[in-house]
Design an enzyme around this catalytic site. Structure first.
Site, PDB file in Angstrom:
ATOM      1  N   ARG A 187     -20.798 -51.955-100.352  1.00 21.73           N
ATOM      2  CA  ARG A 187     -19.594 -52.549-100.649  1.00 21.73           C
ATOM      3  C   ARG A 187     -18.498 -51.445-100.641  1.00 21.73           C
ATOM      4  NH1 ARG A 187     -19.830 -55.962-106.038  1.00 21.73           N
ATOM      5  NH2 ARG A 187     -17.991 -54.896-106.802  1.00 21.73           N
ATOM      6  N   ARG A 200     -11.773 -60.829-117.641  1.00 22.16           N
ATOM      7  CA  ARG A 200     -11.800 -59.563-117.441  1.00 22.16           C
ATOM      8  C   ARG A 200     -10.513 -59.066-117.990  1.00 22.16           C
ATOM      9  NH1 ARG A 200     -15.024 -58.584-112.549  1.00 22.16           N
ATOM     10  NH2 ARG A 200     -15.109 -56.561-112.204  1.00 22.16           N
ATOM     11  N   ARG A 213     -25.950 -49.131-104.096  1.00 21.97           N
ATOM     12  CA  ARG A 213     -26.024 -50.674-104.032  1.00 21.97           C
ATOM     13  C   ARG A 213     -25.987 -51.033-102.493  1.00 21.97           C
ATOM     14  NH1 ARG A 213     -22.581 -54.415-107.577  1.00 21.97           N
ATOM     15  NH2 ARG A 213     -20.964 -52.746-107.099  1.00 21.97           N
ATOM     16  N   ARG A 273     -12.636 -48.218-111.059  1.00 22.70           N
ATOM     17  CA  ARG A 273     -13.074 -49.482-111.542  1.00 22.70           C
ATOM     18  C   ARG A 273     -13.546 -49.177-112.941  1.00 22.70           C
ATOM     19  NH1 ARG A 273     -17.147 -50.555-107.413  1.00 22.70           N
ATOM     20  NH2 ARG A 273     -17.936 -52.518-108.713  1.00 22.70           N
ATOM     21  N   LYS A 312     -24.868 -57.574-113.815  1.00 16.44           N
ATOM     22  CA  LYS A 312     -24.408 -58.953-113.837  1.00 16.44           C
ATOM     23  C   LYS A 312     -24.869 -59.843-112.780  1.00 16.44           C
ATOM     24  CE  LYS A 312     -19.939 -57.909-113.975  1.00 16.44           C
ATOM     25  NZ  LYS A 312     -20.042 -56.429-113.891  1.00 16.44           N
TER      26      LYS A 312
HETATM   27  P1  AP5 Z   1     -25.431 -55.528-110.165  1.00 15.75           P
HETATM   28  O1  AP5 Z   1     -26.139 -56.502-110.418  1.00 15.75           O
HETATM   29  O2  AP5 Z   1     -24.649 -55.856-108.399  1.00 15.75           O
HETATM   30  O3  AP5 Z   1     -24.198 -55.003-110.787  1.00 15.75           O
HETATM   31  P2  AP5 Z   1     -22.966 -55.942-111.285  1.00 15.75           P
HETATM   32  O4  AP5 Z   1     -22.691 -56.001-112.830  1.00 15.75           O
HETATM   33  O5  AP5 Z   1     -22.850 -57.368-110.607  1.00 15.75           O
HETATM   34  O6  AP5 Z   1     -21.766 -55.108-110.952  1.00 15.75           O
HETATM   35  P3  AP5 Z   1     -20.530 -55.326-109.811  1.00 15.75           P
HETATM   36  O7  AP5 Z   1     -20.025 -53.851-109.235  1.00 15.75           O
HETATM   37  O8  AP5 Z   1     -20.629 -56.574-108.936  1.00 15.75           O
HETATM   38  O9  AP5 Z   1     -19.580 -55.704-111.106  1.00 15.75           O
HETATM   39  P4  AP5 Z   1     -17.835 -55.679-110.869  1.00 15.75           P
HETATM   40  O10 AP5 Z   1     -17.628 -56.216-112.054  1.00 15.75           O
HETATM   41  O11 AP5 Z   1     -17.211 -54.240-110.416  1.00 15.75           O
HETATM   42  O12 AP5 Z   1     -17.645 -56.288-109.464  1.00 15.75           O
HETATM   43  P5  AP5 Z   1     -17.036 -57.869-109.317  1.00 15.75           P
HETATM   44  O13 AP5 Z   1     -17.670 -57.945-107.796  1.00 15.75           O
HETATM   45  O14 AP5 Z   1     -17.182 -58.491-110.421  1.00 15.75           O
HETATM   46  O15 AP5 Z   1     -26.211 -54.087-109.933  1.00 15.75           O
HETATM   47  C1  AP5 Z   1     -25.571 -52.809-109.554  1.00 15.75           C
HETATM   48  C2  AP5 Z   1     -26.511 -52.088-108.797  1.00 15.75           C
HETATM   49  O16 AP5 Z   1     -27.652 -51.685-109.660  1.00 15.75           O
HETATM   50  C3  AP5 Z   1     -27.269 -52.791-107.878  1.00 15.75           C
HETATM   51  O17 AP5 Z   1     -27.963 -52.114-106.562  1.00 15.75           O
HETATM   52  C4  AP5 Z   1     -28.819 -53.327-108.557  1.00 15.75           C
HETATM   53  O18 AP5 Z   1     -29.782 -53.269-107.828  1.00 15.75           O
HETATM   54  C5  AP5 Z   1     -28.958 -52.020-109.415  1.00 15.75           C
HETATM   55  N1  AP5 Z   1     -29.461 -52.618-110.670  1.00 15.75           N
HETATM   56  C6  AP5 Z   1     -29.296 -53.833-111.615  1.00 15.75           C
HETATM   57  N2  AP5 Z   1     -30.050 -54.081-112.440  1.00 15.75           N
HETATM   58  C7  AP5 Z   1     -30.909 -52.787-112.706  1.00 15.75           C
HETATM   59  C8  AP5 Z   1     -31.780 -52.363-113.559  1.00 15.75           C
HETATM   60  N3  AP5 Z   1     -32.060 -53.036-114.656  1.00 15.75           N
HETATM   61  N4  AP5 Z   1     -32.237 -51.111-113.473  1.00 15.75           N
HETATM   62  C9  AP5 Z   1     -32.045 -50.342-112.012  1.00 15.75           C
HETATM   63  N5  AP5 Z   1     -30.758 -50.905-111.210  1.00 15.75           N
HETATM   64  C10 AP5 Z   1     -30.515 -52.004-111.445  1.00 15.75           C
HETATM   65  O19 AP5 Z   1     -15.400 -57.230-108.841  1.00 15.75           O
HETATM   66  C11 AP5 Z   1     -15.272 -56.559-107.895  1.00 15.75           C
HETATM   67  C12 AP5 Z   1     -13.425 -56.485-107.824  1.00 15.75           C
HETATM   68  O20 AP5 Z   1     -12.989 -58.065-107.684  1.00 15.75           O
HETATM   69  C13 AP5 Z   1     -12.781 -55.881-109.076  1.00 15.75           C
HETATM   70  O21 AP5 Z   1     -12.891 -54.621-108.968  1.00 15.75           O
HETATM   71  C14 AP5 Z   1     -11.575 -56.625-109.029  1.00 15.75           C
HETATM   72  O22 AP5 Z   1     -10.661 -56.183-108.071  1.00 15.75           O
HETATM   73  C15 AP5 Z   1     -11.783 -57.962-108.354  1.00 15.75           C
HETATM   74  N6  AP5 Z   1     -12.258 -58.965-109.494  1.00 15.75           N
HETATM   75  C16 AP5 Z   1     -13.259 -59.664-109.845  1.00 15.75           C
HETATM   76  N7  AP5 Z   1     -13.252 -60.478-110.813  1.00 15.75           N
HETATM   77  C17 AP5 Z   1     -11.943 -60.397-111.451  1.00 15.75           C
HETATM   78  C18 AP5 Z   1     -11.082 -60.718-112.586  1.00 15.75           C
HETATM   79  N8  AP5 Z   1     -11.884 -61.776-113.307  1.00 15.75           N
HETATM   80  N9  AP5 Z   1      -9.904 -60.477-112.522  1.00 15.75           N
HETATM   81  C19 AP5 Z   1      -9.276 -59.625-111.816  1.00 15.75           C
HETATM   82  N10 AP5 Z   1      -9.843 -59.093-110.614  1.00 15.75           N
HETATM   83  C20 AP5 Z   1     -11.099 -59.341-110.570  1.00 15.75           C
HETATM   84 MG    MG Z   2     -21.482 -58.259-109.265  1.00 16.95          MG
END
Ligand code: AP5
Ligand code: MG
Ligand code: ZN
Length: 216
Positions: free
Chosen positions: A160, A88, A127, A171, A13
């Site tokens: 992270r 979410r 990552r 997660r 994402k």
């Molecule tokens: P990346 O693009 O970083 O993936 P992502 O989908 O953004 O993954 P996240 O881990 O950020 O998602 P998340 O939903 O767990 O975390 P968030 O920050 O939202 O890619 C991942 C890796 O893969 C990278 O190294 C990249 O280079 C690689 N990659 C990408 N595309 C690729 C490809 N095509 N091929 C190969 N490699 C690739 O949330 C974190 C925390 O915040 C949650 O756990 C929760 O506690 C809180 N939180 C956030 N939003 C909410 C909400 N709405 N409600 C409640 N709590 C929330």
């Molecule tokens: Mg992300």
């Protein structure tokens, strides 16, 4: 253009958001990034969010909905926006619809990336994110050409806290239980697009451009 990006942790994402932002010039609203910013600033919101994030749990709906509503009310969102990692839960999705009704706007597309669990478990621990410009790299799949430094700005690359150990499994579990059902909500509205996220970043982005259309 108002877009939502969905998919499990590590689905890409954040990576696709960077490309969409550049192509379509709309603000990228990531609740995860907002919480991490609050944690690093040591604010009250950050201290509260950290308790949940460190465990791999979701931050409570009322807190999360509050920060998104406040963000959407900023002037830069008037020309469109991209939500990453929100909504979410079904409660968040319903609250978003209410807020959008008040703003008199709609979501055009909800883009969901599917990636097998074993691939996510390889991506997440590898990552690294730039401390300054927040560019995302992967030690295994997409390394920075400047080694341990960001290839764009030269700053340090950091891991992270929630990409380590048991938190990753938690997660993924929380995603399946609480967020996966939100896809049905958008499927019923006829605005859900499912993409295979287990392909190169460029291939995935080409599909996104087909869905969103030309920026010109
Ligand atoms: P990346 O693009 O970083 O993936 P992502 O989908 O953004 O993954 P996240 O881990 O950020 O998602 P998340 O939903 O767990 O975390 P968030 O920050 O939202 O890619 C991942 C890796 O893969 C990278 O190294 C990249 O280079 C690689 N990659 C990408 N595309 C690729 C490809 N095509 N091929 C190969 N490699 C690739 O949330 C974190 C925390 O915040 C949650 O756990 C929760 O506690 C809180 N939180 C956030 N939003 C909410 C909400 N709405 N409600 C409640 N709590 C929330
Ligand atoms: Mg992300
Ligand atoms: Zn950087």
């Amino acid at each position: 253009m108002n877009v939502i990006l969905m998919g499990p942790p590590g689905a890409g994402k954040g990576t696709q958001s960077e490309l969409i932002k550049k192509e379509y010039s709309i603000p990228h609203i990531s609740t995860g990034d907002m919480f991490r910013e609050a944690v690093s600033n040591g604010t009250e919101l950050g201290n509260e969010a950290k308790k949940y994030m460190d465990e791999g749990n979701l931050v409570p709906d009322e807190i999360t909905i509050g920060i998104v509503k406040e963000r959407l009310s900023q002037p830069d969102c008037q020309k469109g926006f991209m939500l990453d990692g929100f909504p979410r839960t079904k409660i968040q999705a319903e609250a978003l619809d209410e807020a959008l009704k008040d703003m008199n706007v709609n979501i055009q597309s909800v883009i969901n990336f599917s990636v097998p669990k074993e691939i996510l478990l390889e991506r997440l621990p590898a990552r690294v994110t730039c401390k300054d410009c927040k560019s995302v790299f992967n030690k295994k799949f997409n390394p920075s050409s400047s080694g341990n430094k960001c290839e764009k700005c030269g700053e340090e690359l950091i891991e992270r806290d929630d990409d380590k150990g048991e938190t990753v499994n938690k997660r993924l579990e929380v995603y399946l239980e609480q967020t996966n059902p939100v896809l049905d909500y958008y499927e019923k509205q006829g605005i859900l697009y499912n993409l295979d996220g287990n392909r190169s970043t460029e291939e995935v982005f080409a599909d996104i451009q087909n869905i969103l259309g030309s920026s010109k």
